[in-house]
Design an enzyme around this catalytic site. Structure first.
Site, PDB file in Angstrom:
ATOM      1  N   HIS A   1       0.813  -1.228   0.000  1.00  0.00           N
ATOM      2  CA  HIS A   1       0.000   0.000   0.000  1.00  0.00           C
ATOM      3  C   HIS A   1       0.838   1.266   0.000  1.00  0.00           C
ATOM      4  O   HIS A   1       0.283   2.376   0.086  1.00  0.00           O
ATOM      5  CB  HIS A   1      -0.912   0.022   1.230  1.00  0.00           C
TER       6      HIS A   1
ATOM      7  N   LYS B   1      -7.692  13.733   4.467  1.00  0.00           N
ATOM      8  CA  LYS B   1      -6.768  12.593   4.452  1.00  0.00           C
ATOM      9  C   LYS B   1      -5.777  12.804   5.588  1.00  0.00           C
ATOM     10  O   LYS B   1      -5.724  13.862   6.180  1.00  0.00           O
ATOM     11  CB  LYS B   1      -6.033  12.496   3.095  1.00  0.00           C
ATOM     12  N   ARG B   2      -4.965  11.814   5.900  1.00  0.00           N
ATOM     13  CA  ARG B   2      -3.968  11.975   6.960  1.00  0.00           C
ATOM     14  C   ARG B   2      -3.035  13.109   6.561  1.00  0.00           C
ATOM     15  O   ARG B   2      -2.797  13.365   5.377  1.00  0.00           O
ATOM     16  CB  ARG B   2      -3.192  10.673   7.150  1.00  0.00           C
TER      17      ARG B   2
ATOM     18  N   LYS C   1       1.402  14.374   0.850  1.00  0.00           N
ATOM     19  CA  LYS C   1       0.014  14.654   0.407  1.00  0.00           C
ATOM     20  C   LYS C   1      -0.175  16.159   0.152  1.00  0.00           C
ATOM     21  O   LYS C   1      -1.162  16.582  -0.404  1.00  0.00           O
ATOM     22  CB  LYS C   1      -0.952  14.113   1.452  1.00  0.00           C
TER      23      LYS C   1
ATOM     24  N   THR D   1      -8.304   6.903  -1.763  1.00  0.00           N
ATOM     25  CA  THR D   1      -9.686   6.422  -1.860  1.00  0.00           C
ATOM     26  C   THR D   1     -10.673   7.556  -1.594  1.00  0.00           C
ATOM     27  O   THR D   1     -11.795   7.532  -2.086  1.00  0.00           O
ATOM     28  CB  THR D   1      -9.921   5.261  -0.855  1.00  0.00           C
TER      29      THR D   1
ATOM     30  N   LYS E   1     -14.449   8.607  -3.352  1.00  0.00           N
ATOM     31  CA  LYS E   1     -15.657   8.941  -2.596  1.00  0.00           C
ATOM     32  C   LYS E   1     -16.182  10.326  -3.009  1.00  0.00           C
ATOM     33  O   LYS E   1     -17.385  10.513  -3.214  1.00  0.00           O
ATOM     34  CB  LYS E   1     -15.336   8.910  -1.094  1.00  0.00           C
TER      35      LYS E   1
HETATM   36  C1  26W Z   1       4.359   0.863  10.002  1.00  0.00           C
HETATM   37  C2  26W Z   1       3.521   2.082   9.955  1.00  0.00           C
HETATM   38  C3  26W Z   1       2.551   2.060   8.805  1.00  0.00           C
HETATM   39  C4  26W Z   1       1.188   2.013   9.067  1.00  0.00           C
HETATM   40  C5  26W Z   1       0.289   2.030   8.005  1.00  0.00           C
HETATM   41  C6  26W Z   1       3.028   2.112   7.512  1.00  0.00           C
HETATM   42  C7  26W Z   1       2.111   2.120   6.422  1.00  0.00           C
HETATM   43  C8  26W Z   1       0.762   2.076   6.710  1.00  0.00           C
HETATM   44  C9  26W Z   1      -0.252   2.057   5.608  1.00  0.00           C
HETATM   45  C10 26W Z   1       0.172   1.183   4.497  1.00  0.00           C
HETATM   46  C11 26W Z   1      -0.412   3.405   5.072  1.00  0.00           C
HETATM   47  C12 26W Z   1      -1.682   3.526   4.255  1.00  0.00           C
HETATM   48  O1  26W Z   1      -2.752   3.604   4.790  1.00  0.00           O
HETATM   49  N1  26W Z   1      -1.486   3.571   2.924  1.00  0.00           N
HETATM   50  C13 26W Z   1      -2.587   3.991   2.094  1.00  0.00           C
HETATM   51  O2  26W Z   1      -3.309   2.826   1.675  1.00  0.00           O
HETATM   52  C14 26W Z   1      -4.458   3.199   0.915  1.00  0.00           C
HETATM   53  C15 26W Z   1      -5.255   1.933   0.624  1.00  0.00           C
HETATM   54  O3  26W Z   1      -4.622   1.148  -0.312  1.00  0.00           O
HETATM   55  C16 26W Z   1      -4.069   3.943  -0.369  1.00  0.00           C
HETATM   56  O4  26W Z   1      -5.231   4.337  -1.045  1.00  0.00           O
HETATM   57  C17 26W Z   1      -3.206   5.158  -0.033  1.00  0.00           C
HETATM   58  O5  26W Z   1      -2.718   5.734  -1.219  1.00  0.00           O
HETATM   59  C18 26W Z   1      -2.039   4.740   0.859  1.00  0.00           C
HETATM   60  O6  26W Z   1      -1.302   5.867   1.310  1.00  0.00           O
END
Ligand code: 26W
Length: 805
Positions: free
Chosen positions: A348, A534-535, A540, A642, A646
């Site tokens: 992701h 978004k975060r 971003k 995403t 939406k």
């Molecule tokens: C280890 C810390 C950590 C925690 C969460 C690293 C990475 C994450 C996630 C992978 C981050 C995340 O939410 N990525 C997002 O995933 C979405 C669903 O596929 C995508 O639409 C976003 O572009 C992506 O940033």
């Protein structure tokens, strides 16, 4: 399953008497909510049991979606909609002077996730059940969800989210399904008989994993799948070991809190234990179930698919190996072949800091048997690959190197499928980020573009729009989102265009009221509602959005008569508590908001509204009211996104870089119905190649950029003495890592084009219609069907039972 209004009223009254000894007239929203929830759970439990039984009796292949995050939000209205009872219950309650919306407010958001990854997992749960696909979720039942965000003097402050304080009506505690998870201690292999080694554990700790199941109700199809979330407890066998309260708390705290980082791995011990805990508990319960099918372990992949949602559950690979070898007596080869055929993995993010790498010693100390098996996987990988691939390639792709265990490498080597979440992202994985693995395992790489549960993100959160759609194109879109395309036949229909505009206005008025009530800020619904939700993360580029706003502010200060389309810039964003730079940006946005919102020269033509505590429920309030969708990440950085899908579904018009799924949104609507700007990912990589990016040059050559940036250090924006300097230096001194200055001009031009389009309601509404009409392809129903067909090889209950006849 569905009941009449009278039957419903009767049962609700009965249950209130039994559970609370009160009449409905005297009941308060919390009692009514819990009673209604219990009534619904009882209703769908029949289908829940039947679904489970059909899968068992039919020996139907199921997928188990392992995710350390799930972000369902609220479930009352979603369950009512999917059970086909929403309108009936709304009316029945109204006839008893009860407002369903008031009850819905009582429910706490289930915020067991950070952002995109967690919400996607919940959209997938809704789609799997609604498509009749046998899919189960497996995760952690955190006592505390993602922190609640408050702004104090413009700064983000985090508060604990004790979401379980008043219980969770939807879950069922399953004591009988609890399992033990062993951590710590030492493990050594003892030969039990010729050539058969068995691990012997010493001074390990045992954690009791107790599952809580929540029904995932399908949309009008009687299918109810299971989301199983694990909570840690002290095993009765070790009670005497935990005599002190702090000793007990120390163990119970292992699954107490969700780690609030969404892109920066911290390498914390508790996080590693969390990852192993829900993985081991999940796989043990799957193998226990599989045994009931009386099939050989080596045929596991014909009945079970396990999906690894990013690297956080990558320990699924060595844990499956442990159970197949140590408990089911398979040989290494049998265990490995079976494991690889069961596992599939989704990546992701390409952000280096987000790719998990665990220190060897931490893993050795915490989960010694896992490390032993990973070491063996790594050694056998290197040995087998050395025969066919050149040394450096093998060294670069091995799992254990420079003292760390590379979890992405483990997931890719230990599974048969690795997919990205949007075409551009999947191509970048193959061509850049995971190119070495693509060379070695070309057939494993594939793309599965993300999707969204259109039921929640249109039917539930935007009834004004849904009613216009029902009238214009019928209701088939509610089941089959692709039918939204029928709306294209009305792009010239003034009636429908007018009704769509009225629906948007209604939603803007509702949001304006919410903003007034929660921030005291007055906003005009004539203005463009420009939304970035978004975060908070540098890539971003919420800061680029702010730079544009400051430019508009300076233009108006220079010439208050300047004809400008009034705008309300709405932000929703949480920053990881340890992400200082992100928190600095939040402070600067809030201070700029104070400046502009209270400046008489601006006189309301520009407003900034930073709504605190952005979460699923707030998204459901903001998205229907949005005119403009900000998707402005630096090309190549956002894997998919995403919120872009939406907002598109709800008729917002996108201003975007060609990044992630924005590219596919552009392909869906055409260049006339989206506003694209900025560097492409190729141009970004060119800058990386030739190392020629110089923000100072862009600053010196562009007087507008100079004026805008100087507002961060010349006092124009008050109360950001430190923060302003930090921002200024990040852009000039530290060379603007995400190329904001390079994309500034084209961003400003694209925003001006939006003003022109908005000034012509007919054109604007037509573009809005075309976006809604083409959003059907981004339904997560479509996405999970592709996963089911191309990766998991599972089929819907319906087609399976027809085939079985
Ligand atoms: C280890 C810390 C950590 C925690 C969460 C690293 C990475 C994450 C996630 C992978 C981050 C995340 O939410 N990525 C997002 O995933 C979405 C669903 O596929 C995508 O639409 C976003 O572009 C992506 O940033």
């Amino acid at each position: 399953m569905v009941m009449t209004k009278e039957e419903f009223k009767k049962e609700l009254r009965q249950r209130l008497r039994e559970n609370y000894a009160i009449e409905v007239e005297g009941a308060k929203p919390p009692e009514l909510f819990n009673t209604l929830g219990a009534l619904l759970k009882a209703k769908f439990s029949e289908d829940w049991r039947a679904t489970w039984k059909d899968y068992l009796v039919g020996k139907q292949k199921q997928v188990y979606y392992f995710s350390i995050e799930f972000l369902p939000g609220k479930m009352l209205k979603s369950n009512l909609l999917n059970m086909g009872m929403l309108e009936m219950v709304r009316e029945a309650l109204a006839e008893m002077d009860i407002d369903l919306e008031e009850l819905a407010e009582v429910e706490r958001d289930m915020a067991l996730g950070n952002g995109g990854l967690g919400r996607l997992a919940s959209c997938f749960m809704d789609s799997l059940a609604s498509c009749g696909l046998p899919g189960n979720g497996n995760g952690i039942r955190y006592d505390y969800g993602l922190f609640k965000q408050r702004f104090v003097d413009g700064y983000q402050v985090e508060l604990p989210d004790e979401w379980l304080r008043s219980g969770n009506i939807w879950e069922i505690r399953r004591d009988s399904k609890a399992v033990d998870v062993r951590i710590g201690g030492h493990v050594y292999l003892k030969e039990v008989r010729k050539g058969r080694l068995k691990p012997v554990y010493e001074n390990t700790r045992t954690l009791r994993a107790v599952p809580y199941d929540t029904g995932m109700v399908g949309y009008g199809n009687g299918v109810v799948n299971t989301l199983r979330l694990w909570s840690v407890e002290i095993p009765s066998s070790e009670e005497d070991r935990y005599q002190s309260i702090e000793g007990r708390r120390e163990l119970e705290d292992l699954t107490a809190v969700l780690y609030p980082d969404d892109s920066n791995e911290k390498g914390r011990l508790t996080r590693l234990i969390q990852e192993y805990f829900f993985v081991s508990a999940g796989i043990q319960s799957i193998i226990r179930y599989y045994k009931r099918l009386n099939q050989p372990m080596t045929r596991l992949s014909e009945y079970v698919a396990i999906h690894i949602n990013d690297t956080h559950p990558a320990l699924c690979v060595p844990e499956m190996m442990r159970i197949l070898m140590d408990e089911q007596n398979l040989s290494w080869k049998q265990a490995w072949d079976t494991t690889v055929k069961v596992m599939s993995y989704t990546n992701h993010t390409i952000m280096a800091e987000a790719l998990e790498k665990w220190p060897i010693d931490l893993m050795k100390r915490t989960i010694p048997r896992m490390y032993q098996i990973i070491e063996e996987i790594d050694a056998r990988y290197v040995a087998s690959m050395r025969e066919i691939h050149e040394h450096d390639l093998v060294e670069r792709t091995r799992i254990i190197k420079d003292g760390q265990v590379h979890m992405a490498h483990l997931a890719i080597i230990g599974s048969y499928s690795t997919n990205g979440v949007a075409k551009l992202h999947s191509d970048l994985l193959k061509s850049v980020v995971l190119h070495d693995f693509y060379v070695i395992f070309p057939d494993r790489f594939n793309n599965k573009t993300n999707g969204i549960a259109q039921r929640r993100w249109s039917q539930l959160s935007n009834e004004p729009l849904s009613n216009v759609l029902n009238e214009a194109i019928g209701t088939s879109w509610r089941k089959n989102a692709a039918d939204l395309k029928l709306l294209m036949n009305y792009q010239g229909d003034q009636q429908v265009l007018k009704k769509l505009a009225e629906a948007k206005k209604k939603n803007k008025q509702a949001l304006a009221a919410y903003i007034k009530e929660n921030t005291g800020i007055e906003v005009s619904t004539e203005a463009i509602f420009d939304v970035q939700i978004k975060r908070l993360h540098a890539y971003k580029r919420q800061l680029l959005n702010l730079l544009h706003i400051i430019k508009l502010y300076l233009d108006l200060k220079d010439n208050p008569e300047h004809p400008m389309q009034s705008r309300v810039f709405i932000f929703g964003a949480k920053a990881a508590p340890s992400y200082a730079y992100a928190k600095t940006i939040i402070k600067c946005i809030n201070e700029t908001a104070n400046l502009i919102n209270n400046d008489p020269d601006i006189n309301g033509r520009l407003k900034i509204v930073f709504l605190p505590n952005y979460n699923v429920t707030l998204a459901e309030k903001i998205i229907p009211a949005a005119d403009v969708s900000e998707q402005i990440s630096l090309a190549s950085k956002e894997a998919s996104g995403t919120s872009n899908m939406k907002l598109m579904l709800n008729g917002a018009i996108t201003i975007a870089t060609l990044d992630g799924a924005n590219v596919e949104i552009r392909n869906a609507v055409g260049d006339d119905n989206i506003f694209i700007f900025g560097l492409t990912e190729k141009e970004v990589y060119q800058y990386y190649e030739n190392r020629e990016y110089s923000s100072i040059r862009l600053y010196e050559e562009n007087s507008v950029i100079q004026r805008v940036l100087n507002t961060f250090i010349d006092g124009t924006i008050p109360n950001i003495l430190y923060e302003g300097r930090e921002i200024f230096d990040s852009l000039i001194k530290y060379n603007d890592e995400y190329f904001l200055l390079r994309d500034f001009d084209s961003y400003v031009q694209a925003q001006e084009k939006i003003n022109e389009a908005y000034a012509n309601p007919k054109i604007w509404q037509k573009i809005s219609l075309i976006n809604t009409a083409n959003a059907g392809r981004f339904s997560s129903d479509e996405t999970v069907r592709r996963y089911a067909e191309d990766i998991w090889n599972i089929e819907s209950k319906l087609s399976y039972s027809n085939k079985k006849g």
